[in-house]
Write an enzyme that holds these catalytic residues in place. Sequence first.
Site, PDB file in Angstrom:
ATOM      1  N   ASN A   1      -6.892  -1.638   6.244  1.00 19.92           N
ATOM      2  CA  ASN A   1      -6.540  -2.348   7.484  1.00 19.92           C
ATOM      3  C   ASN A   1      -5.037  -2.626   7.610  1.00 19.92           C
ATOM      4  O   ASN A   1      -4.548  -2.895   8.703  1.00 19.92           O
ATOM      5  CB  ASN A   1      -7.349  -3.661   7.512  1.00 19.92           C
ATOM      6  CG  ASN A   1      -6.918  -4.600   8.599  1.00 19.92           C
ATOM      7  OD1 ASN A   1      -7.216  -4.394   9.769  1.00 19.92           O
ATOM      8  ND2 ASN A   1      -6.172  -5.654   8.221  1.00 19.92           N
TER       9      ASN A   1
ATOM     10  N   SER B   1      -6.259   3.658  15.905  1.00 20.38           N
ATOM     11  CA  SER B   1      -5.848   2.908  17.093  1.00 20.38           C
ATOM     12  C   SER B   1      -6.034   3.779  18.330  1.00 20.38           C
ATOM     13  O   SER B   1      -6.018   5.014  18.221  1.00 20.38           O
ATOM     14  CB  SER B   1      -4.361   2.545  16.960  1.00 20.38           C
ATOM     15  OG  SER B   1      -3.838   2.156  18.207  1.00 20.38           O
TER      16      SER B   1
ATOM     17  N   LYS C   1      -1.513   7.133  13.083  1.00 20.77           N
ATOM     18  CA  LYS C   1      -2.899   6.780  13.395  1.00 20.77           C
ATOM     19  C   LYS C   1      -3.726   8.022  13.721  1.00 20.77           C
ATOM     20  O   LYS C   1      -4.931   8.058  13.441  1.00 20.77           O
ATOM     21  CB  LYS C   1      -2.952   5.767  14.543  1.00 20.77           C
ATOM     22  CG  LYS C   1      -2.350   4.396  14.175  1.00 20.77           C
ATOM     23  CD  LYS C   1      -3.127   3.717  13.057  1.00 20.77           C
ATOM     24  CE  LYS C   1      -2.708   2.265  12.852  1.00 20.77           C
ATOM     25  NZ  LYS C   1      -3.421   1.626  11.719  1.00 20.77           N
TER      26      LYS C   1
ATOM     27  N   VAL D   1       0.811  -1.225   0.000  1.00 27.62           N
ATOM     28  CA  VAL D   1       0.000   0.000   0.000  1.00 27.62           C
ATOM     29  C   VAL D   1       0.843   1.273   0.000  1.00 27.62           C
ATOM     30  O   VAL D   1       0.360   2.350  -0.339  1.00 27.62           O
ATOM     31  CB  VAL D   1      -1.007   0.030   1.181  1.00 27.62           C
ATOM     32  CG1 VAL D   1      -2.047  -1.068   1.054  1.00 27.62           C
ATOM     33  CG2 VAL D   1      -0.305  -0.030   2.532  1.00 27.62           C
TER      34      VAL D   1
ATOM     35  N   ILE E   1      -5.741  -5.947  20.615  1.00 25.19           N
ATOM     36  CA  ILE E   1      -6.403  -7.105  20.007  1.00 25.19           C
ATOM     37  C   ILE E   1      -5.379  -8.220  19.869  1.00 25.19           C
ATOM     38  O   ILE E   1      -4.229  -7.964  19.462  1.00 25.19           O
ATOM     39  CB  ILE E   1      -6.974  -6.729  18.611  1.00 25.19           C
ATOM     40  CG1 ILE E   1      -7.777  -5.415  18.677  1.00 25.19           C
ATOM     41  CG2 ILE E   1      -7.813  -7.868  18.047  1.00 25.19           C
ATOM     42  CD1 ILE E   1      -8.978  -5.407  19.587  1.00 25.19           C
TER      43      ILE E   1
ATOM     44  N   TYR F   1       3.898   5.481  15.170  1.00 24.37           N
ATOM     45  CA  TYR F   1       2.585   4.820  15.036  1.00 24.37           C
ATOM     46  C   TYR F   1       1.456   5.768  15.454  1.00 24.37           C
ATOM     47  O   TYR F   1       0.437   5.890  14.761  1.00 24.37           O
ATOM     48  CB  TYR F   1       2.605   3.561  15.904  1.00 24.37           C
ATOM     49  CG  TYR F   1       1.417   2.646  15.753  1.00 24.37           C
ATOM     50  CD1 TYR F   1       1.322   1.752  14.685  1.00 24.37           C
ATOM     51  CD2 TYR F   1       0.390   2.642  16.699  1.00 24.37           C
ATOM     52  CE1 TYR F   1       0.239   0.880  14.565  1.00 24.37           C
ATOM     53  CE2 TYR F   1      -0.689   1.780  16.589  1.00 24.37           C
ATOM     54  CZ  TYR F   1      -0.758   0.904  15.527  1.00 24.37           C
ATOM     55  OH  TYR F   1      -1.835   0.038  15.415  1.00 24.37           O
ATOM     56  N   ALA F   2       1.646   6.459  16.584  1.00 27.29           N
ATOM     57  CA  ALA F   2       0.612   7.380  17.075  1.00 27.29           C
ATOM     58  C   ALA F   2       0.417   8.532  16.089  1.00 27.29           C
ATOM     59  O   ALA F   2      -0.710   8.968  15.838  1.00 27.29           O
ATOM     60  CB  ALA F   2       0.979   7.909  18.454  1.00 27.29           C
ATOM     61  N   ALA F   3       1.522   9.025  15.511  1.00 22.88           N
ATOM     62  CA  ALA F   3       1.431  10.123  14.532  1.00 22.88           C
ATOM     63  C   ALA F   3       0.635   9.666  13.308  1.00 22.88           C
ATOM     64  O   ALA F   3      -0.256  10.371  12.830  1.00 22.88           O
ATOM     65  CB  ALA F   3       2.828  10.571  14.106  1.00 22.88           C
TER      66      ALA F   3
HETATM   67  N1  LIG Z   1      -3.720  -5.719  17.065  1.00 27.96           N
HETATM   68  C1  LIG Z   1      -3.985  -4.609  17.725  1.00 27.96           C
HETATM   69  O1  LIG Z   1      -4.011  -4.596  18.955  1.00 27.96           O
HETATM   70  C2  LIG Z   1      -4.275  -3.326  17.000  1.00 27.96           C
HETATM   71  C3  LIG Z   1      -4.616  -2.210  17.779  1.00 27.96           C
HETATM   72  C4  LIG Z   1      -4.917  -1.024  17.136  1.00 27.96           C
HETATM   73  C5  LIG Z   1      -4.875  -0.951  15.755  1.00 27.96           C
HETATM   74  N2  LIG Z   1      -4.539  -2.050  15.031  1.00 27.96           N
HETATM   75  C6  LIG Z   1      -4.505  -1.912  13.581  1.00 27.96           C
HETATM   76  O2  LIG Z   1      -5.277  -2.928  12.974  1.00 27.96           O
HETATM   77  C7  LIG Z   1      -4.746  -3.227  11.688  1.00 27.96           C
HETATM   78  C8  LIG Z   1      -4.529  -4.729  11.553  1.00 27.96           C
HETATM   79  O3  LIG Z   1      -3.585  -5.110  12.538  1.00 27.96           O
HETATM   80  P1  LIG Z   1      -3.335  -6.614  13.023  1.00 27.96           P
HETATM   81  O4  LIG Z   1      -3.292  -6.579  14.497  1.00 27.96           O
HETATM   82  O5  LIG Z   1      -4.242  -7.561  12.330  1.00 27.96           O
HETATM   83  O6  LIG Z   1      -1.824  -6.793  12.549  1.00 27.96           O
HETATM   84  P2  LIG Z   1      -1.106  -7.977  11.768  1.00 27.96           P
HETATM   85  O7  LIG Z   1       0.333  -7.674  11.876  1.00 27.96           O
HETATM   86  O8  LIG Z   1      -1.621  -9.288  12.208  1.00 27.96           O
HETATM   87  O9  LIG Z   1      -1.609  -7.723  10.272  1.00 27.96           O
HETATM   88  C9  LIG Z   1      -1.228  -6.636   9.494  1.00 27.96           C
HETATM   89  C10 LIG Z   1      -1.134  -7.108   8.061  1.00 27.96           C
HETATM   90  O10 LIG Z   1      -0.799  -5.977   7.238  1.00 27.96           O
HETATM   91  C11 LIG Z   1       0.112  -6.424   6.255  1.00 27.96           C
HETATM   92  N3  LIG Z   1       0.879  -5.281   5.757  1.00 27.96           N
HETATM   93  C12 LIG Z   1       1.810  -4.567   6.422  1.00 27.96           C
HETATM   94  N4  LIG Z   1       2.333  -3.621   5.627  1.00 27.96           N
HETATM   95  C13 LIG Z   1       1.710  -3.726   4.422  1.00 27.96           C
HETATM   96  C14 LIG Z   1       1.827  -3.031   3.202  1.00 27.96           C
HETATM   97  N5  LIG Z   1       2.710  -2.033   3.030  1.00 27.96           N
HETATM   98  N6  LIG Z   1       1.026  -3.380   2.180  1.00 27.96           N
HETATM   99  C15 LIG Z   1       0.135  -4.394   2.330  1.00 27.96           C
HETATM  100  N7  LIG Z   1       0.002  -5.112   3.466  1.00 27.96           N
HETATM  101  C16 LIG Z   1       0.773  -4.774   4.500  1.00 27.96           C
HETATM  102  C17 LIG Z   1       0.986  -7.430   6.972  1.00 27.96           C
HETATM  103  O11 LIG Z   1       1.644  -8.300   6.071  1.00 27.96           O
HETATM  104  C18 LIG Z   1      -0.035  -8.151   7.849  1.00 27.96           C
HETATM  105  O12 LIG Z   1      -0.553  -9.306   7.222  1.00 27.96           O
HETATM  106  C19 LIG Z   1      -3.460  -2.392  11.555  1.00 27.96           C
HETATM  107  O13 LIG Z   1      -3.734  -1.205  10.844  1.00 27.96           O
HETATM  108  C20 LIG Z   1      -3.112  -2.063  12.989  1.00 27.96           C
HETATM  109  O14 LIG Z   1      -2.347  -0.896  13.100  1.00 27.96           O
HETATM  110  C21 LIG Z   1      -4.236  -3.239  15.620  1.00 27.96           C
END
Ligand SMILES: NC(=O)c1ccc[n+]([C@@H]2O[C@H](COP(=O)([O-])OP(=O)(O)OC[C@H]3O[C@@H](n4cnc5c(N)ncnc54)[C@H](O)[C@@H]3O)[C@@H](O)[C@H]2O)c1
Length: 248
Positions: A91, A143, A160, A65, A189, A156-158
């Site tokens: 996502n 987030s 999000k 992305v 999560i 990350y905070a910046a």
């Molecule tokens: N898990 C948590 O506690 C949490 C909390 C707040 C926000 N989030 C957000 O939720 C979303 C999903 O997170 P998750 O916990 O499932 O994480 P995860 O690491 O399990 O999944 C993230 C996925 O994004 C893919 N990815 C990363 N960079 C990419 C790129 N440049 N192009 C395409 N794909 C890419 C990775 O390969 C991975 O499969 C993220 O945006 C994360 O910041 C997660």
Amino acid sequence: MVNMRLKGNVVIVTGAGGGIGSATVKLFLAEGAKVVAADWNEVVLEQLANNLQHQANLICMTVDVSKRESVQQLIRQTCEAFGKVDVLINNAGITNDAMLKNMTTEQFESVIQVNLTGVFNSTQEAATHMVGQGHGKIINTTSVSGVYGNVGQTNYAAAKAGVIGMTKTWAKELGRKNINVNAVAPGFIETPMVKKMPDHIITRMESTIPLGRLGQPEDIAKAYLFLASDDANYINGHVLHVDGAILM
Ligand SMILES: NC(=O)c1ccc[n+]([C@@H]2O[C@H](COP(=O)([O-])OP(=O)(O)OC[C@H]3O[C@@H](n4cnc5c(N)ncnc54)[C@H](O)[C@@H]3O)[C@@H](O)[C@H]2O)c1
């Protein structure tokens, strides 16, 4: 008969091979959507496809992305395969934590590139298409860190927090084009992203969540589903917190 809330909808999920992404793909397929599962990691995409064999409504595509041409290709191939894009779920995301004094420029920029510029790239390309077709739904992933800040997560905070700003801006710009733009703000999560944190931090975090537990990927997938469905047609520019009330 079960009411399928996304029947006939074409949905792109980025970061589809991750914890939240793969739960979303499964739920959306069950709700009748045609799903393009996009991720930069071919291995996790393959695992996802193997778990969901014989799914005529699923296409897996590799995409980065943070790269404009890669996103253009994703939108083009989605339209070739399914004819339209009804819903985009931004996502995909990464972490690369360090305290302010130790964070390198490379570390800062890598997270901005994926978590902020990646959302801009995907939305700009998808929105152009959605404006042409006269409708669409865009769901961004922010987030708790983007709302309240978090130690060790300047980058990350910046990014999000920026996603929240873009969500509200796009809700205003695209609302009259019949495109809703909302965001989900997950708390902590149980996914690979959180599992790589030290155990004692996870335990400490759990103790601060009023619901007393980490969230599950399905908790976020259900929030995405609500915002993608017709039930949310009059919701625009909203940030939906799904965090067990970790911070209020
Ligand atoms: N898990 C948590 O506690 C949490 C909390 C707040 C926000 N989030 C957000 O939720 C979303 C999903 O997170 P998750 O916990 O499932 O994480 P995860 O690491 O399990 O999944 C993230 C996925 O994004 C893919 N990815 C990363 N960079 C990419 C790129 N440049 N192009 C395409 N794909 C890419 C990775 O390969 C991975 O499969 C993220 O945006 C994360 O910041 C997660």
